[in-house]
Design an enzyme around this catalytic site. Structure first.
Site, PDB file in Angstrom:
ATOM      1  N   ARG B  51       0.804  -1.218   0.000  1.00  0.00           N
ATOM      2  CA  ARG B  51       0.000   0.000   0.000  1.00  0.00           C
ATOM      3  C   ARG B  51       0.835   1.265   0.000  1.00  0.00           C
ATOM      4  NH1 ARG B  51      -3.219  -2.320   2.676  1.00  0.00           N
ATOM      5  NH2 ARG B  51      -1.785  -4.006   2.984  1.00  0.00           N
ATOM      6  N   THR B  52       1.919   1.298   0.697  1.00  0.00           N
ATOM      7  CA  THR B  52       2.668   2.556   0.764  1.00  0.00           C
ATOM      8  C   THR B  52       3.248   2.903  -0.605  1.00  0.00           C
ATOM      9  OG1 THR B  52       3.221   2.078   3.064  1.00  0.00           O
ATOM     10  CG2 THR B  52       4.470   3.811   2.002  1.00  0.00           C
ATOM     11  N   LYS B  80      24.475  -5.228  -5.272  1.00  0.00           N
ATOM     12  CA  LYS B  80      25.910  -5.241  -5.605  1.00  0.00           C
ATOM     13  C   LYS B  80      26.728  -4.572  -4.514  1.00  0.00           C
ATOM     14  CE  LYS B  80      24.718  -4.644 -10.476  1.00  0.00           C
ATOM     15  NZ  LYS B  80      24.690  -3.632 -11.538  1.00  0.00           N
ATOM     16  N   ARG B 101      11.789   3.427   1.176  1.00  0.00           N
ATOM     17  CA  ARG B 101      11.596   2.512   2.315  1.00  0.00           C
ATOM     18  C   ARG B 101      12.815   1.597   2.373  1.00  0.00           C
ATOM     19  NH1 ARG B 101       6.388  -0.900   3.950  1.00  0.00           N
ATOM     20  NH2 ARG B 101       5.870   1.194   4.622  1.00  0.00           N
ATOM     21  N   HIS B 129       7.681   6.218  10.333  1.00  0.00           N
ATOM     22  CA  HIS B 129       6.916   6.076   9.095  1.00  0.00           C
ATOM     23  C   HIS B 129       5.998   7.304   9.010  1.00  0.00           C
ATOM     24  CE1 HIS B 129       4.854   4.462   5.802  1.00  0.00           C
ATOM     25  NE2 HIS B 129       4.295   3.385   6.313  1.00  0.00           N
TER      26      HIS B 129
END
Lengths: 140, 307
Positions: B51-52, B80, B101, B129
Site C-alpha cells: 500500500r505505501t 551489488k 523505504r 513512518h
C-alpha cells in the site's frame, strides 16, 4: 612521587579517579612513542582523588572524546614550559566516530563507511542518541 | 534541501496546511490533476510494501506526474553493495523527488543527507513512518473533527511498530491528549518514546495488557500487527502474534463514536466481521494516506522550486 614537568604538550587534569586508564586507552596513548605519564588516585583538593595524564609532545587532542569520557576534566596546553591555554571540557553536542552504535537494525551496522554520530539528548542524564536510529547510550 | 524523515520535521502549521490541502484535493481533484506534469517521483522500496508504494505512485499519477520505481534490494544496485548515499546521489540525477523505504533504521536520513532532491521517508525499519502518520492524522481529524482532547488507545506491537512511535510523537503536540498503551509486556513502547515524548511533555498515559478493560474509554483505537520481520527469534513471534484480536464481541464494549484504525496490512488482529461496523475506519485511512502523500509531494516540490 615526582613526574617531570613537560615542555611542549598537554596535561589532562581533574580526571575522575578511575577514568584515567579508560581515557588513556581511548585516546590511543598506549600506541604512541612519545613520553606519557598516567597518574592515578592523586590527591586533589577539589575532588579528593583524581587521575592525571601528561603527554610531553604537542599531539592533537580529541576534546569530544575527553568530554564524552569525563566532562569534568580540564586540558592544559603547555608550550615552551608555559601554560598557554586551559580548557574546561564539557559534554560535546555531537560525537562523531567516538562511540559506535550497537543496534543491529541501524543503518550504520551495514554501511561501514558511514560516520557513527550521536547527539546529546539529555545533558542531566548524560545521554546520547544515535542520529540514525535513536539508540541511547549513557556516558561512561 | 528539505526532506521529511520524521513527523517533527513538520511544524504544526505545516501539518494543518497539509491536511487543508488534502481536504481541498478531495473536494476538487480536477484542480490538482496536472500540478506535477513532467515531474518524476522515484519510489525506492528495499523492503516489501504494497500500500505505501502504490499510494505514493497513485498520488504522483493523480498529480499528473510520472514514477520511476525500484522494488526489492535484490533488483537494484544495493544487491551489488551500493551504499544508500550513492543510491540517493544517483537517483537525484533522474528524479525530482524520492520516496524511500529501507529495512535499516536511519537509512532515509542518510539518503536525505546525500540527495539533491527532497526525500520522503516511507519507513525505515522499526524507526518511523511519517506518511502513515499523516494519513492517521487526517483520518482522526475527518472522523472526530479535531486532533486534541481525545483518548487514544494504541494496541498490539508498540515496541517495533513504527507507525505507533510516529503517531505518539505527532499527537503529543496537541492539547488534551491521553494515551492508553495496550501491549504484552515484551512489546511495550520503547523508552525514548515514553520518556522523550510522553513524560517530558507531561502527557497522561497508562500502560495495560488488557484491551477489554479499556476499550470503553477510548475515542480512537489504533490496532497494530505483531510484525514477524522485526523478530530475530521465531518462537517469540509465535508466542506473541495472537495477543490481541478485535472481534464484534469486544466492539460491543466500545463507544458508539469509537474510531477503529489500523495502518494495515492486518493478519488476524481485527476479525473480518468488524469491517462492516461503521466504526471501522482503516480503509478510509488508506485513501486518506494517498491524499496526504499528494499534499506532501506538492509541498516539497514547491519548496524545492521544482513546480
Amino acid at each position: 612521587m615526582t613526574v617531570d614537568s613537560i615542555r611542549d604538550g598537554i596535561v589532562i587534569d581533574h580526571i575522575t579517579a578511575g577514568l584515567g586508564r579508560k581515557l588513556y586507552n581511548l585516546l590511543g596513548l598506549e600506541n604512541t612513542n612519545v613520553p606519557v605519564a598516567l597518574l592515578t588516585n592523586v590527591t586533589s583538593v577539589k575532588l579528593g582523588r583524581k587521575d592525571i595524564i601528561k603527554v610531553d609532545a604537542p599531539i592533537p587532542v580529541d576534546y569530544d572524546l575527553i568530554g564524552y569520557v569525563d566532562p569534568g576534566a580540564t586540558v592544559n596546553i603547555i608550550r615552551e614550559g608555559k601554560l598557554v591555554e586551559k580548557k574546561q571540557i564539557d559534554m560535546p553536542e555531537m560525537l562523531v566516530n567516538v562511540i559506535h552504535c550497537k543496534n543491529p537494525r541501524c543503518i550504520t551496522s551495514c554501511e561501514q563507511e558511514l560516520a557513527h554520530k550521536f547527539r546529546l539528548s539529555n545533558r542531566e542524564k548524560k545521554e546520547y542518541r544515535c542520529i540514525y536510529c535513536e539508540t541511547k547510550v549513557a556516558l561512561l | 534541501m528539505r526532506s521529511v524523515i520524521d513527523v517533527p520535521d513538520l511544524t504544526l502549521e505545516e501539518l494543518d496546511r497539509l491536511m487543508d490541502t488534502a481536504e481541498d484535493i478531495i473536494a476538487r481533484p480536477d484542480q490538482y490533476s496536472e500540478r506535477c506534469h513532467g515531474k518524476k517521483l522515484a519510489t525506492l522500496f528495499f523492503e516489501p510494501s504494497t500500500r505505501t508504494r502504490l499510494s505514493f505512485e497513485a498520488a504522483m499519477y493523480e498529480l499528473g506526474g510520472n514514477v520511476l520505481s525500484v522494488t526489492g534490494a535484490g533488483t537494484s544496485s544495493a544487491a551489488k553493495g551500493e551504499s544508500v548515499a550513492d543510491t540517493a546521489k544517483t537517483v537525484s540525477c533522474y528524479a525530482d523527488i524520492i520516496a524511500m523505504r529501507h529495512p535499516k533504521e536511519g537509512a532515509a536520513l542518510v539518503a536525505a543527507n546525500n540527495a539533491s532532491v527532497p526525500v520522503i521517508n516511507a519507513g525505515d525499519g522499526g524507526h518511523c513512518h511519517p506518511t502513515q502518520t499523516l494519513a492517521d492524522l487526517l483520518t482522526i481529524r475527518r472522523e472526530k473533527g479535531r486532533l486534541g482532547n481525545l483518548t487514544v488507545g494504541l494496541c498490539g506491537d508498540l515496541k517495533f511498530g513504527r507507525t505507533v512511535h510516529s503517531l505518539i510523537t505527532a499527537m503529543s503536540r496537541y492539547e488534551g491528549l491521553k494515551f492508553v498503551l495496550i501491549s504484552p509486556e515484551e512489546l511495550k513502547v520503547p523508552g525514548y518514546v515514553k520518556n522523550d515524548c510522553l513524560i517530558k511533555n507531561n502527557i497522561p498515559f497508562m500502560q495495560t495488557t488488557s484491551l477489554e478493560q479499556v476499550i470503553g474509554d477510548l475515542d480512537i483505537l489504533y490496532m497494530t500487527r505483531v510484525q514477524r520481520e522485526r523478530f530475530f527469534n521465531e518462537e517469540d513471534y509465535l508466542r506473541l502474534k495472537d495477543s490481541y484480536i478485535l472481534t464484534p464481541e469486544k466492539m460491543k464494549k466500545g463507544r458508539p463514536d469509537l474510531c477503529v484504525m489500523h495502518p494495515l496490512p492486518r493478519v488476524n488482529e481485527i476479525s473480518i466481521a468488524v469491517d462492516d461496523d461503521p466504526r471501522a475506519c482503516y480503509f478510509k485511512q488508506v485513501l486518506n494516506g494517498k491524499y496526504m502523500r499528494m499534499a506532501l509531494i506538492l509541498m516539497l516540490l514547491k519548496e524545492a522550486g521544482r513546480i
